[in-house]
Design a protein around this motif. Structure first.
Motif, PDB file in Angstrom:
ATOM      1  N   LEU D 259     -22.208  67.288  -0.349  1.00 18.48           N
ATOM      2  CA  LEU D 259     -22.645  66.176   0.521  1.00 18.48           C
ATOM      3  C   LEU D 259     -23.561  66.468   1.659  1.00 18.48           C
ATOM      4  N   PRO D 260     -24.761  66.678   1.565  1.00 21.21           N
ATOM      5  CA  PRO D 260     -25.659  67.049   2.586  1.00 21.21           C
ATOM      6  C   PRO D 260     -25.481  66.315   3.847  1.00 21.21           C
ATOM      7  N   GLY D 261     -25.266  66.865   5.146  1.00 24.18           N
ATOM      8  CA  GLY D 261     -25.071  66.136   6.447  1.00 24.18           C
ATOM      9  C   GLY D 261     -25.300  67.010   7.865  1.00 24.18           C
ATOM     10  N   GLY D 274     -24.519  58.544   6.794  1.00 24.37           N
ATOM     11  CA  GLY D 274     -23.918  57.699   8.087  1.00 24.37           C
ATOM     12  C   GLY D 274     -22.329  57.974   7.748  1.00 24.37           C
ATOM     13  N   THR D 275     -21.887  58.370   6.755  1.00 25.46           N
ATOM     14  CA  THR D 275     -20.342  58.316   6.485  1.00 25.46           C
ATOM     15  C   THR D 275     -19.907  59.650   7.302  1.00 25.46           C
ATOM     16  N   ASP D 276     -18.673  59.450   8.264  1.00 28.03           N
ATOM     17  CA  ASP D 276     -18.166  60.726   8.661  1.00 28.03           C
ATOM     18  C   ASP D 276     -17.426  61.466   7.767  1.00 28.03           C
ATOM     19  N   GLU D 329     -22.290  57.197  -8.517  1.00 22.26           N
ATOM     20  CA  GLU D 329     -23.424  57.176  -7.516  1.00 22.26           C
ATOM     21  C   GLU D 329     -22.746  56.678  -6.299  1.00 22.26           C
ATOM     22  N   THR D 330     -22.788  57.315  -5.189  1.00 24.22           N
ATOM     23  CA  THR D 330     -22.434  56.814  -3.944  1.00 24.22           C
ATOM     24  C   THR D 330     -23.659  56.736  -3.121  1.00 24.22           C
ATOM     25  N   THR D 331     -23.453  56.334  -1.791  1.00 26.45           N
ATOM     26  CA  THR D 331     -24.602  56.205  -0.751  1.00 26.45           C
ATOM     27  C   THR D 331     -25.015  57.678  -0.337  1.00 26.45           C
ATOM     28  N   ALA D 332     -23.836  58.679  -0.467  1.00 26.93           N
ATOM     29  CA  ALA D 332     -24.141  60.102   0.057  1.00 26.93           C
ATOM     30  C   ALA D 332     -24.604  60.820  -1.113  1.00 26.93           C
ATOM     31  N   GLY D 333     -24.712  60.599  -2.312  1.00 24.39           N
ATOM     32  CA  GLY D 333     -25.101  61.374  -3.364  1.00 24.39           C
ATOM     33  C   GLY D 333     -24.284  61.285  -4.742  1.00 24.39           C
ATOM     34  N   LYS D 334     -24.457  61.772  -5.759  1.00 31.88           N
ATOM     35  CA  LYS D 334     -23.641  61.612  -6.848  1.00 31.88           C
ATOM     36  C   LYS D 334     -22.424  62.391  -6.779  1.00 31.88           C
ATOM     37  N   VAL D 335     -21.295  62.121  -7.250  1.00 33.47           N
ATOM     38  CA  VAL D 335     -19.968  62.651  -6.928  1.00 33.47           C
ATOM     39  C   VAL D 335     -19.164  62.846  -8.428  1.00 33.47           C
TER      40      VAL D 335
END
Ligand SMILES: Nc1ncnc2c1ncn2[C@@H]1O[C@H](COP(=O)(O)OP(=O)(O)OP(=O)(O)O)[C@@H](O)[C@H]1O
Ligand SMILES: Nc1ncnc2c1ncn2[C@@H]1O[C@H](COP(=O)(O)OP(=O)(O)OP(=O)(O)O)[C@@H](O)[C@H]1O
Ligand SMILES: [Mg+2]
Ligand SMILES: [Mg+2]
Lengths: 281, 355, 285, 371, 371
Positions: D259-261, D274-276, D329-335
């Motif tokens: 998950l890129p960040g 935005g998730t920590d 499908e999550t807001t941070a990407g596919k998981v």
């Protein structure tokens, strides 16, 4: 499965079988014809070995006789000629095959300076007309005061057989799977053991072919031999020489005999091998 | 020609002592045979104690000359005391001119007196200083009586349309040219450019028209025997043999005349002259000559052999192909020795036969 | 042996050494004499002298163009015939020979243990104008008006073909024998008919054998003289016959030598062209 | 037991002072001008250890083995067996045996003679040969196949002959190029145990090329992951799995969610939505700026029981025997999430919330290189 | 998506009336007198379905494929493609393509020409060939390798050429003999998806031999398990996995715990140590007397939350990436348990009690054949 269905199923199968059968046999039939063609003159030679001509010429069939076979060496000189020819041919084919194999290995296995030149050098003796090949070799021997005879014949034969050996063995080595040799070395076989245990058995057909070719070239050579024979007489020299008066039927006897003996020996060898492998199972 | 070399100087006839071995090269199957043995050679050994190393390694004049020439050229010995070459080729005169052969020791050959008259003075060795005949033959015309009427002349042979493609001509320069020249009315003993050209033209025409099947070496015999040739230029001795199997095969000297050729014994440089001469003397004994003749059945150059043959094998003595009649012998000649060494002629000839 | 491996660069030379030394001494050196001779002029009567007689080469090419061309023509036809005739048999032995392989190979070569002359004599008997074969062909109107097989160019080409068959068949066999039959299966799996599988897989894989066989046939055949001499008619002589005559009958050694070199040069040019056409790797490994 | 022992070894850190059996120093191998099969590879393999080379097809594994075996010479760099440099030493002088990827069985020899080949070359004779060959053939399950030629064996049987042929010699170093690739799972497991037992009993050094990560993980003491001729990461199996250094390694060893960040503080990665995400500080390894936070699918739980959480929409479900795979499908990407099928019907759920522990989170440089 | 679609198909029961594409009727194949490679095999493969052949090494999978492909003729029985019997039909007349286990790439042709071979034979020309070959090479990840000869490729690359060479022809039936065996997990997964997509898009019938059960489970609609030339069981993947009929099948498809016992009543097996195990009645399938009750390791939970229970002593622990395996010695025999590594340190537990649900329990005839 009803009988009808079975029959229906089998009809096309039989057709296909028949077609496959024919095709399979087309090649066999062709090969049989080929051997017939190849061996036809030998059959004639064989027949005329039993001829009993009234004169000294053995051209037309007259009477049947065993005499030529019983008195096969009743022609002075014929025995020593055939013995000499066989000795030379055996030695020449073995030596030429060994030397040729080494050259072939170098040519196929390694990239080195002079490879192209070596390749051409292999083709040169093939392309040299026999008469100049023989005559120029004479010059060499004379320069070194070599006595003409057995050794000069042998040297000459090996010389012109090498190219045949190289070319034949190369044809095999080109498709050789190098991984097998690597595997052998990996298992602790040095170059020599690798060669003996892996390379040699796998190129054996080429070695055998080369031996056969060299043997047949040597045993049939006339021109080069003639120049370098001194006053030795090989079988072809005898035969060509006797052409002036007509070759005696014993010549046919010997020709037939070499043929029959070679084939017989091979046949026995094969049968023994089959027996042995059957016995082993 | 150049002189002999030093090597040969020492071995001239000075020393009149027999060597242990006599080395003789001859054509294959060209001496009497009984079982695995050669009676004549054994008798010679018994008589003189000289062992004969007899080799049948001559299969052609040209090739044999080509084989020994390099050694002779260098003045090296060819390891032979007697060789046999035919006089209807360029080689006998070459051997003599170049000094590659030794003079005979005539004092050791008293039997030389038995040499038939016709053979005493060949153009290339006027006094038989270097050579002595072994056997002779006549080049004439052979025909197959079953396939054709008798063919008596070269003109018939080369033009009769009935024979088209069934005519054999020898690739033998001397024999064929002599016969054709005789047919042209030219003198083969004195070849001129014009007479040579006429002969070649005649042959060329026959060759181009397909009259001639091919130019043969020794192998004409086979085609003749099988009937592939209806008529051919042929050697007397061959037809003598073929007749045993096929009575239809006939031979005669052409009406215009035939050619006689002779195989001659020579002593190549370095050969033992005395021993070789002794051997020659031996085979010129009529009885020995008849014994050899009885086997090889060519034409014997030894007077008195016919008489000796009468005892051995009367039927052979009557065979005119072995003992030709006087009339036959009068009707044969041989080619101008000069023509043998004429490069231009030879080239022309070879271009004709190896087209 | 360890030495060999350490000096790997040397290995090929060590392998080559005995054979090449043999060829160098007993072939190349004499060839040098021959080269020298080819530039001499003179005659047997007056002796030969070396004088850069390049004219010998010119004469060779100029005067005997016909025989040269004929030689390559005959050799070419015979090579193609030998290839076509022996390929199926080599194939048969390689793939169907089973334990009879070696026997069949021997059968291909054994006729040649019988001296050429005798063999040819036998052919003469078989193909005689009065023989069974010619008569049959005649009856079938397959023969021309002169009605013969012998003493024709057909006979010469057939003779060369016959006598060089082993040189073609054996190398073919040698390389066919090592083809992995699974590759042919794969080709057939990919819709190649038997013929296509042969053309696209078997044939290319046997190319080393084809190249070896054609060279072993063509090269010596081009210099052959004996078939033309014994089977030809009046107009079938090849360059080998001319060289033979030049050497023996005319005793014109320089001319014979020069012609030989011309022959060798032409052959080598053809071989190189051939190598280029089929890919050098087949030729040189 | 063998498995047990592996676990122990794997957990031990490689001690200093152990003997090195195989050493590669800056080895490069090129084919022609364009292909760089092995690119500046350096590695050390300890005596008696089990070393695995892992990497995608064409990355240079076989070439590396071939250089160790002596079939190719490196263009650059040096190879040592023990203390000796072996450049130029022929294969038969190296106490190394190889199981070739292509088997390279001798077609003209029977199974027995293939296996006996190496013994015979070393002068072993008669009954000794027979005994040892039969023993090893029994181990690879080919007793009774002694007389067959390679062409009469199935693919897997051929591979086992190749394996037996190398094993029977008990060399110092054994190079195995995908030695079990053609075997079924069950037999492969069995052979893995055998190999470990042999390694253990005889102290042979194994260099094992495999494309089966699980095999590498179970068997190897150390693993090198290769990519395009280079070594991406080298370490103990659990290290590589749980703390991959690069996205390639993370992606190569099983599925991983990256998950890129951006690193937003000590032990925190702020994902792009935005998730920590909390991570253990050592996982950051001094990185700053853009990274990707990674977590293995099987470390994720359905529901929100753990510290790091995401919600999403179910995209796919797949049943893979032991477990069920969900893709959300999550807001941070596919998981991807793996859940063990503890009971039938477990896969019928339609989860929306997932969570995982900071300890299960790793950080890699960027997502390039992993899909 | 492909995975999704598979799940659907796998769950559907095979409908009657679908066309059969490949049919084997009592096919037997012998080599020589002694080897029976395929023994009285009958099976039907539906058009467009994905059929997997699974079995231990040497069980006859390749031989079966070779008979369908036309490279071997059966000694007995008949093979049908569609409605036609194909005995004697040469391979090139069968609209079937094969990926050979040994690849059988043409050594004299480049990668491009190898792949183009089939197209050219069917008369496809010029740009069409180029386009299709490049497309398929891209799919198998070999773009840029067009000009290489097979011997210049790595093992995995060769295998991909073999795959591409068959795929590019889009035949009616595609026979794949371990087509992905030399590829790494990641790439293999990717290729699995590609294969499924191709099957789906083009309606090709796939017959897939693999030793990778997971692959078979994920990809196949139906699986046949072969053993010693015979088919042991044939069915949908989940059927085989969850309701194996024989101990062999149970043992072959992953690890399973087989506990010997006797049927003691409706839905009960009394194990040899006296424990009663509840099973669903249909699992008994009319059996009586001695049987073995089976349960997959991953269906077992640590603790006693489920109906069937056993206690035992921990023997071994092994860490296998995704999960931890425990082996317990219980009174009924050794039992393996798989627990997913949801969090680090999960493997440190030392469990004593295990339990599983009756629905996860299956029954097979006896324990012979499975270890
Ligand atoms: N040509 C042959 N001669 C004798 N036996 C053979 C031959 N080919 C195969 N066999 C035997 O037949 C059996 C089945 O072989 P097959 O190749 O079908 O196995 P497989 O299931 O494909 O195995 P693998 O998974 O190892 O490839 C094996 O025991 C093999 O040894
Ligand atoms: N003889 C050769 N000529 C050119 N390139 C080669 C040669 N051998 C290998 N290569 C290339 O070198 C690279 C590495 O090959 P290698 O065989 O080491 O791969 P690998 O890691 O073993 O792959 P795989 O898992 O597919 O077997 C590959 O890209 C391959 O194409
Ligand atoms: Mg590899
Ligand atoms: Mg198989």
């Amino acid at each position: 499965m009803s009988a009808v269905a079975t029959a229906a199923r089998q009809r096309p199968r039989v057709g296909a079988r028949a077609w496959a059968f024919t095709r399979h046999h087309a090649l066999t039939v062709y090969s049989a014809l080929f051997f017939l063609y190849l061996l036809l003159p030998i059959a004639v030679v064989m027949v005329f070995s039993f001829n009993n001509p009234s004169g000294r010429t053995n051209y037309t069939w007259e009477r049947f006789t065993w005499d030529n076979w019983i008195h096969w060496d009743d022609v002075p000189g014929i025995r020593s000629a055939i013995v000499l020819s066989l000795e030379i041919a055996l030695l020449a084919s073995v030596v030429a095959t060994v030397l040729g194999m080494l050259i072939a290995l170098a040519l196929v296995r390694y990239g080195f300076r002079g490879r192209g030149t070596t390749n051409l050098l292999i083709f040169l003796p093939l392309s040299t007309p026999e008469i100049v090949l023989g005559a120029s070799l004479v010059t060499l021997f004379l320069n070194f005061n070599v006595v003409f005879g057995f050794w000069t014949i042998l040297i000459a034969h090996i010389m012109f057989c090498i190219s045949f050996a190289v070319v034949t063995i190369k044809a095999r080595l080109i498709g050789f799977d190098r991984h097998l040799e690597e595997a052998a070395m990996d298992l602790g076989a040095n170059e020599w053991a690798t060669f003996r245990k892996v390379t040699l058995p796998l190129i054996a057909p080429a070695i055998f072919a080369s031996l056969l070719l060299c043997f047949s070239i040597s045993v049939d050579d006339f021109v080069v031999t003639y120049f370098n024979s001194g006053n030795e007489v090989t079988f072809p020299l005898f035969v060509w020489g006797s052409a002036r008066v007509g070759a005696p039927p014993q010549v046919n006897v010997i020709g037939t005999a070499i043929f029959v003996v070679a084939l017989g020996a091979m046949l026995i060898n094969i049968l023994l091998q089959t027996r042995r492998s059957k016995g082993a199972e | 020609g150049g002189g002999g070399s030093d090597a040969s100087e020492g071995t001239t006839s000075v020393e009149r002592k027999l060597a242990k071995t006599l080395r003789m090269s001859n054509w294959t199957l060209y001496i009497d045979v009984k079982g695995k043995r050669h009676p004549t050679l054994e008798q010679f050994e018994k008589k003189t104690g000289v062992h004969v190393k007899y080799t049948e390694d001559i299969d052609g004049n040209a090739s044999f000359f080509g084989k020994i020439q390099p050694q002779l050229q260098r003045g090296q010995s060819v390891d032979r005391d007697i060789i046999v070459m035919t006089d209807n080729s360029r080689y006998p005169s070459l051997l003599i001119d170049k000094g590659w052969v030794e003079k005979l020791d005539k004092s050791a050959i008293p039997n030389m007196k038995n040499l038939i008259a016709q053979q005493r003075h060949p153009a290339w060795d006027e006094d038989r200083d270097y050579s002595l005949p072994w056997q002779s033959g006549i080049t004439g015309i052979g025909y197959n009586a079953k396939l054709t009427d008798p063919v008596k002349s070269i003109d018939d042979l080369l033009t009769d349309p009935k024979l088209k493609g069934k005519v054999g001509v020898l690739d033998d320069y001397s024999g064929t040219l002599t016969l054709v020249m005789l047919a042209n009315g030219d003198d083969p003993g004195k070849v001129t450019d014009a007479s040579f050209d006429r002969a070649i033209k005649k042959l060329q025409k026959a060759s181009d028209s397909g009259q001639i099947r091919r130019f043969y070496g020794n192998s004409y015999k086979e085609d003749f025997a099988k009937g592939d040739l209806a008529a051919t230029i042929a050697w007397s001795g061959d037809v003598a043999q073929l007749q045993f199997s096929n009575k239809n095969l006939q031979w005669d000297v052409p009406t215009e005349g035939g050619e006689i050729w002779t195989d001659n014994m020579f002593i190549p440089k370095g050969g033992n002259v005395y021993t070789a001469s002794t051997f020659m003397n031996f085979v010129y004994d009529p009885k020995v000559a008849a014994q050899i003749e009885a086997y090889i059945q060519y034409i014997c150059p030894v007077d008195g052999a016919k008489a000796a043959m009468l005892k051995l094998d009367p039927s052979l003595s009557k065979n005119r192909l072995i003992f030709p009649t006087k009339q036959m012998l009068d009707n044969v000649t041989s080619l101008d020795a000069k023509a043998f060494n004429n490069e231009k002629y030879l080239t022309t000839w070879n271009n004709l036969i190896s087209a | 042996m360890g030495f060999l491996h350490r000096h790997r660069g040397l290995t090929p030379y060590l392998l080559l050494a005995p054979g090449i030394a043999w060829l160098a001494l007993f072939f190349l050196v004499p060839l040098g004499f021959l080269a020298y001779q080819s530039l001499e002029s003179g005659s047997i009567d007056f002796g030969y002298a070396f004088n850069w007689a390049w004219g010998n080469y010119w004469d060779a090419i100029h005067n005997y163009r016909r025989q040269f061309i004929r030689s390559f023509e005959y050799a070419g036809i015979a090579t193609v015939l030998a290839l076509v005739i022996s390929y199926p048999v080599a194939y048969f032995i390689a793939f169907r020979g089973g334990r009879w392989k070696n026997l069949l190979l021997l059968c291909i070569v054994a006729p040649f243990f019988v001296t050429y002359l005798i063999r040819t004599l036998a052919w003469g008997t078989i193909l005689s104008d009065n023989g069974f074969v010619v008569r049959t062909l005649h009856d079938l109107h397959l023969l021309g008006s002169d009605g013969r097989l012998l003493a024709t160019s057909t006979a010469v080409v057939a003779g060369i073909t016959y006598n060089f068959l082993p040189f073609m068949a054996l190398p073919l066999y040698v390389s066919l024998e090592q083809i992995d039959s699974r590759l042919i299966e794969a080709a057939e799996d990919l819709y190649a008919s038997k013929l296509q599988a042969f053309l696209r897989v078997t044939l290319p894989l046997s190319l080393p054998g084809v190249v070896a066989g054609t060279l072993l046939t063509f090269i010596p055949a081009a210099g052959d003289f004996v078939n033309a001499q014994l089977l030809g008619g009046t107009k079938q002589h090849m360059i080998g016959n001319v060289i033979q005559a030049k050497y023996l009958e005319l005793i014109d050694y320089p001319a014979a030598a020069a012609m030989s070199f011309v022959l060798m040069a032409v052959i080598l040019i053809l071989v190189l062209a051939y190598a280029r056409a089929v890919g050098t790797e087949q030729l040189t490994g | 037991m063998a498995v047990e022992s592996r676990v122990e070894t794997a957990l031990e850190a490689p001690e200093a002072g152990r003997t090195v059996d195989v050493r590669l120093e800056h080895v490069t191998k090129r084919f022609g001008d364009e292909v760089v099969a092995v690119d500046d590879v350096s590695l050390e393999i300890e005596r008696g250890s089990f070393f695995a080379l892992l990497g995608p097809s064409g990355c240079g594994k076989t070439t590396t083995l071939r250089m160790i075996g002596g079939f190719e010479e490196p263009n650059e760099g040096a190879i040592y067996l023990g203390e000796e440099p072996v450049t130029g030493t022929p294969p038969y002088k190296r106490d190394v045996n190889t199981v070739f990827q292509s088997y390279a069985l001798f077609p003209h020899l029977t199974t027995f003679e293939n296996v006996a080949f190496g013994l015979r070359r070393r002068g072993v004779r008669g009954n000794d040969v027979r005994g040892r060959v039969e023993e090893i053939l029994r181990i690879v399950g080919l007793a009774g196949f002694e007389k067959r030629k390679p062409r009469q064996l199935s693919g897997g049987q051929q591979q086992r002959v190749a394996l037996a042929r190398a094993l029977v010699n008990r060399p110092r170093v054994l190079l195995l190029d995908e030695p079990l690739g053609a075997l079924d799972l069950k037999f492969r497991k069995q052979m893995q145990l055998e190999l470990k037992a042999i390694q253990h009993d005889l102290g042979i050094t194994f260099v094992h090329v495999t494309h089966d990560q699980e095999e590498a993980m179970v068997m190897a003491d150390r693993i090198a992951i290769m990519n395009q001729g280079r070594i991406e990461q080298l370490g103990a199996p659990s290290d590589l799995y749980e703390r991959p250094q690069t996205a390639f390694v993370a992606g190569f060893l099983g599925i991983s969610n990256l998950l890129p960040g951006t690193i937003s503080g000590r032990g925190t990665v702020r994902l792009d939505d935005g998730t920590d995400v909390r991570v253990s500080p050592q996982a950051l390894d001094g990185r700053t700026g853009r990274v990707a936070a990674g977590v293995r699918p099987e470390k994720i739980r359905l529901g929100h029981g753990e510290e790091n959480r995401l919600t999403g929409r179910l995209l796919e479900t797949a049943y893979v025997g032991v477990a069920t795979q969900y893709v959300l499908e999550t807001t941070a990407g596919k998981v991807s999430v793996y859940v063990q099928n503890s009971e039938p019907g477990a896969r019928e759920q339609a989860p929306r919330e997932i969570s995982w522990s900071p300890d299960s989170t790793f950080v890699v440089d960027s997502t390039e290189g992993a899909e």
